[in-house]
Every structure is written in structure tokens, then in C-alpha cells.
Design a protein around this motif. Structure first.
Motif, PDB file in Angstrom:
ATOM      1  N   SER A   1      51.293  35.916  40.526  1.00  0.00           N
ATOM      2  CA  SER A   1      50.357  36.970  40.886  1.00  0.00           C
ATOM      3  C   SER A   1      50.733  38.253  40.157  1.00  0.00           C
ATOM      4  O   SER A   1      51.899  38.573  40.005  1.00  0.00           O
ATOM      5  CB  SER A   1      50.398  37.178  42.391  1.00  0.00           C
ATOM      6  N   LEU A   2      49.737  39.013  39.746  1.00  0.00           N
ATOM      7  CA  LEU A   2      49.997  40.259  39.045  1.00  0.00           C
ATOM      8  C   LEU A   2      50.244  41.400  40.023  1.00  0.00           C
ATOM      9  O   LEU A   2      50.701  42.458  39.640  1.00  0.00           O
ATOM     10  CB  LEU A   2      48.805  40.622  38.153  1.00  0.00           C
ATOM     11  N   LEU A   3      49.911  41.206  41.285  1.00  0.00           N
ATOM     12  CA  LEU A   3      50.090  42.264  42.272  1.00  0.00           C
ATOM     13  C   LEU A   3      51.222  41.888  43.221  1.00  0.00           C
ATOM     14  O   LEU A   3      51.222  40.820  43.794  1.00  0.00           O
ATOM     15  CB  LEU A   3      48.796  42.465  43.072  1.00  0.00           C
ATOM     16  N   HIS A   4      52.174  42.774  43.353  1.00  0.00           N
ATOM     17  CA  HIS A   4      53.295  42.534  44.260  1.00  0.00           C
ATOM     18  C   HIS A   4      53.376  43.715  45.213  1.00  0.00           C
ATOM     19  O   HIS A   4      53.470  44.845  44.764  1.00  0.00           O
ATOM     20  CB  HIS A   4      54.616  42.439  43.490  1.00  0.00           C
ATOM     21  N   VAL A   5      53.315  43.476  46.497  1.00  0.00           N
ATOM     22  CA  VAL A   5      53.404  44.565  47.460  1.00  0.00           C
ATOM     23  C   VAL A   5      54.782  44.556  48.098  1.00  0.00           C
ATOM     24  O   VAL A   5      55.233  43.532  48.586  1.00  0.00           O
ATOM     25  CB  VAL A   5      52.338  44.426  48.574  1.00  0.00           C
ATOM     26  N   GLY A   6      55.431  45.685  48.051  1.00  0.00           N
ATOM     27  CA  GLY A   6      56.698  45.836  48.747  1.00  0.00           C
ATOM     28  C   GLY A   6      56.543  47.002  49.698  1.00  0.00           C
ATOM     29  O   GLY A   6      55.952  48.001  49.337  1.00  0.00           O
ATOM     30  N   ILE A  23      51.848  46.181  38.724  1.00  0.00           N
ATOM     31  CA  ILE A  23      50.810  45.389  38.072  1.00  0.00           C
ATOM     32  C   ILE A  23      51.146  45.301  36.587  1.00  0.00           C
ATOM     33  O   ILE A  23      51.839  46.154  36.046  1.00  0.00           O
ATOM     34  CB  ILE A  23      49.389  45.990  38.252  1.00  0.00           C
ATOM     35  N   ILE A  24      50.631  44.254  35.966  1.00  0.00           N
ATOM     36  CA  ILE A  24      50.735  44.103  34.520  1.00  0.00           C
ATOM     37  C   ILE A  24      49.337  44.356  33.958  1.00  0.00           C
ATOM     38  O   ILE A  24      48.369  43.741  34.395  1.00  0.00           O
ATOM     39  CB  ILE A  24      51.204  42.681  34.115  1.00  0.00           C
ATOM     40  N   THR A 115      51.454  46.532  29.441  1.00  0.00           N
ATOM     41  CA  THR A 115      52.189  47.568  30.164  1.00  0.00           C
ATOM     42  C   THR A 115      52.499  47.109  31.580  1.00  0.00           C
ATOM     43  O   THR A 115      51.646  46.545  32.258  1.00  0.00           O
ATOM     44  CB  THR A 115      51.334  48.858  30.230  1.00  0.00           C
ATOM     45  N   LYS A 116      53.725  47.362  32.012  1.00  0.00           N
ATOM     46  CA  LYS A 116      54.098  47.149  33.408  1.00  0.00           C
ATOM     47  C   LYS A 116      53.942  48.502  34.098  1.00  0.00           C
ATOM     48  O   LYS A 116      54.526  49.498  33.667  1.00  0.00           O
ATOM     49  CB  LYS A 116      55.543  46.668  33.493  1.00  0.00           C
ATOM     50  N   ALA A 117      53.117  48.545  35.157  1.00  0.00           N
ATOM     51  CA  ALA A 117      52.851  49.791  35.863  1.00  0.00           C
ATOM     52  C   ALA A 117      53.299  49.650  37.308  1.00  0.00           C
ATOM     53  O   ALA A 117      52.839  48.763  38.019  1.00  0.00           O
ATOM     54  CB  ALA A 117      51.363  50.117  35.796  1.00  0.00           C
ATOM     55  N   THR A 118      54.204  50.527  37.738  1.00  0.00           N
ATOM     56  CA  THR A 118      54.685  50.514  39.117  1.00  0.00           C
ATOM     57  C   THR A 118      54.158  51.755  39.823  1.00  0.00           C
ATOM     58  O   THR A 118      54.381  52.885  39.360  1.00  0.00           O
ATOM     59  CB  THR A 118      56.221  50.476  39.169  1.00  0.00           C
ATOM     60  N   TYR A 119      53.447  51.514  40.913  1.00  0.00           N
ATOM     61  CA  TYR A 119      52.806  52.568  41.702  1.00  0.00           C
ATOM     62  C   TYR A 119      53.552  52.693  43.013  1.00  0.00           C
ATOM     63  O   TYR A 119      53.773  51.699  43.702  1.00  0.00           O
ATOM     64  CB  TYR A 119      51.351  52.158  41.937  1.00  0.00           C
ATOM     65  N   LEU A 142      45.561  49.303  48.924  1.00  0.00           N
ATOM     66  CA  LEU A 142      46.424  49.554  47.764  1.00  0.00           C
ATOM     67  C   LEU A 142      46.266  48.485  46.680  1.00  0.00           C
ATOM     68  O   LEU A 142      46.018  48.825  45.524  1.00  0.00           O
ATOM     69  CB  LEU A 142      47.880  49.695  48.201  1.00  0.00           C
ATOM     70  N   PRO A 143      46.347  47.191  47.016  1.00  0.00           N
ATOM     71  CA  PRO A 143      46.137  46.185  45.966  1.00  0.00           C
ATOM     72  C   PRO A 143      44.757  46.305  45.312  1.00  0.00           C
ATOM     73  O   PRO A 143      44.627  46.160  44.101  1.00  0.00           O
ATOM     74  CB  PRO A 143      46.282  44.855  46.706  1.00  0.00           C
ATOM     75  N   ALA A 144      43.730  46.604  46.108  1.00  0.00           N
ATOM     76  CA  ALA A 144      42.376  46.743  45.557  1.00  0.00           C
ATOM     77  C   ALA A 144      42.309  47.925  44.595  1.00  0.00           C
ATOM     78  O   ALA A 144      41.697  47.837  43.519  1.00  0.00           O
ATOM     79  CB  ALA A 144      41.360  46.903  46.684  1.00  0.00           C
ATOM     80  N   THR A 145      42.951  49.032  44.964  1.00  0.00           N
ATOM     81  CA  THR A 145      42.949  50.220  44.110  1.00  0.00           C
ATOM     82  C   THR A 145      43.645  49.935  42.786  1.00  0.00           C
ATOM     83  O   THR A 145      43.129  50.280  41.716  1.00  0.00           O
ATOM     84  CB  THR A 145      43.636  51.404  44.832  1.00  0.00           C
ATOM     85  N   LEU A 146      44.805  49.297  42.829  1.00  0.00           N
ATOM     86  CA  LEU A 146      45.511  48.993  41.589  1.00  0.00           C
ATOM     87  C   LEU A 146      44.717  48.039  40.712  1.00  0.00           C
ATOM     88  O   LEU A 146      44.682  48.187  39.494  1.00  0.00           O
ATOM     89  CB  LEU A 146      46.911  48.442  41.886  1.00  0.00           C
ATOM     90  N   LYS A 147      44.045  47.077  41.320  1.00  0.00           N
ATOM     91  CA  LYS A 147      43.205  46.154  40.554  1.00  0.00           C
ATOM     92  C   LYS A 147      42.067  46.919  39.874  1.00  0.00           C
ATOM     93  O   LYS A 147      41.710  46.633  38.732  1.00  0.00           O
ATOM     94  CB  LYS A 147      42.650  45.046  41.444  1.00  0.00           C
ATOM     95  N   GLN A 148      41.516  47.931  40.559  1.00  0.00           N
ATOM     96  CA  GLN A 148      40.446  48.730  39.956  1.00  0.00           C
ATOM     97  C   GLN A 148      40.954  49.528  38.756  1.00  0.00           C
ATOM     98  O   GLN A 148      40.261  49.639  37.746  1.00  0.00           O
ATOM     99  CB  GLN A 148      39.820  49.657  41.011  1.00  0.00           C
ATOM    100  N   PHE A 149      42.170  50.089  38.843  1.00  0.00           N
ATOM    101  CA  PHE A 149      42.756  50.778  37.687  1.00  0.00           C
ATOM    102  C   PHE A 149      42.956  49.801  36.534  1.00  0.00           C
ATOM    103  O   PHE A 149      42.631  50.101  35.382  1.00  0.00           O
ATOM    104  CB  PHE A 149      44.102  51.418  38.054  1.00  0.00           C
TER     105      PHE A 149
END
Length: 159
Positions: A1-6, A23-24, A115-119, A142-149
């Protein structure tokens, strides 16, 4: 998965969890940095953002006013600081319902086109927010927002 929530906790946030997610993105790092710092177009691709307005800009320091709809309409401003094309951080400028809204994007070049982007974000409300609402915001918004970016950056890059 490209989205990891911690989930992180922060004593000052009175029980509101901080969140960190990576996200990648399939764009060059500097290109993705341009997208995340294109504040005035956030309402074009972020579903919860109704409007944004740059209130002031002084070199790498920018104050942006937001009108968002997350359960209800919320208005606030954030003070952003650009650090090169690898880090964008922010802190709450003004907001009636928020005590804190601090965070950052940390970018790392994986290749010329990836690019690896950590939010990271910590939010504290001035009012009690039920745990179920907090979990929903951290767990799904949060996952939805990062996917939109990610989607917006890749759409712009691939033209």
C-alpha cells in the motif's frame, strides 16, 4: 500500500492524536513541492477545502486563510514556512475552534521521477471532540487528503 497511517500522541494536544503518513508520488521532488505549496488551488482538488486565500507572504513565510468543511464549516489561518524544496511546515495562525494545528511535509527524492512524501500533523481543538470523530478524521480523512495531493501532482506532471 502507498498509504501508511501511524498514530502519535502528544500530551499538549489533550487527547487529539497526531498523525503521520507517508505516500510515494510519481513526480520529481521539486514538482511535488510546487503542488503542495500551491495554496490557492487547494479548493480545486481537495474535497474538504472550500476556499483558500494568501493573507501575507514574506520570502519563505506565508500566511494562508482556509475555509474547510469537515463535519461543519471551519475557518482558520496557517503560517507556512518553506525550507528549500524538501520541507514545508506550518503552525496555527488563527482559528476559533482550534488550539493548535502544526505539521509538515518532508520530501525525499527516491529517483528523478519519484518522491517519498511524509505528512505529519498535530491538531488540538478548543472544544471537546468525541473520540469516534477524531478516529474518523485521522483514519479516513487524512488518507483521502494525501491521495488527493498525490493524484493532483501526478495529473499535472503527466499533463
Amino acid at each position: 500500500s502507498l498509504l501508511h497511517v501511524g498514530r502519535r500522541t502528544n500530551k499538549e494536544s489533550k487527547g487529539m492524536p497526531g498523525a503521520q503518513q507517508t505516500i510515494i508520488v510519481d513526480t520529481p521532488m521539486a514538482f511535488f513541492f510546487e503542488v503542495i505549496s500551491d495554496f490557492e488551488s487547494y479548493s480545486d482538488f481537495l474535497s474538504e477545502v472550500r476556499s483558500t486565500r494568501i493573507l501575507s507572504e514574506d520570502g519563505d513565510n506565508i500566511r494562508v486563510h482556509y475555509q474547510v468543511h469537515v463535519i461543519k464549516k471551519v475557518e482558520y489561518s496557517l503560517d507556512f514556512k518553506k525550507e528549500g524544496s524538501h520541507r514545508l511546515s506550518w503552525a496555527l495562525g488563527e482559528g476559533k475552534l482550534m488550539k493548535a494545528n502544526n505539521g509538515s511535509w518532508e520530501l525525499e527524492e527516491l529517483s528523478e521521477t519519484q518522491t517519498k512524501a511524509t505528512y505529519t500533523v498535530d491538531v488540538a481543538a478548543r472544544v471537546f471532540v468525541p473520540k469516534a470523530v477524531v478516529n474518523m478524521l485521522v483514519g479516513s480523512t487524512l488518507p483521502a487528503t494525501l491521495k488527493q495531493f498525490k493524484d493532483e501532482a501526478e495529473r499535472r506532471y503527466n499533463g
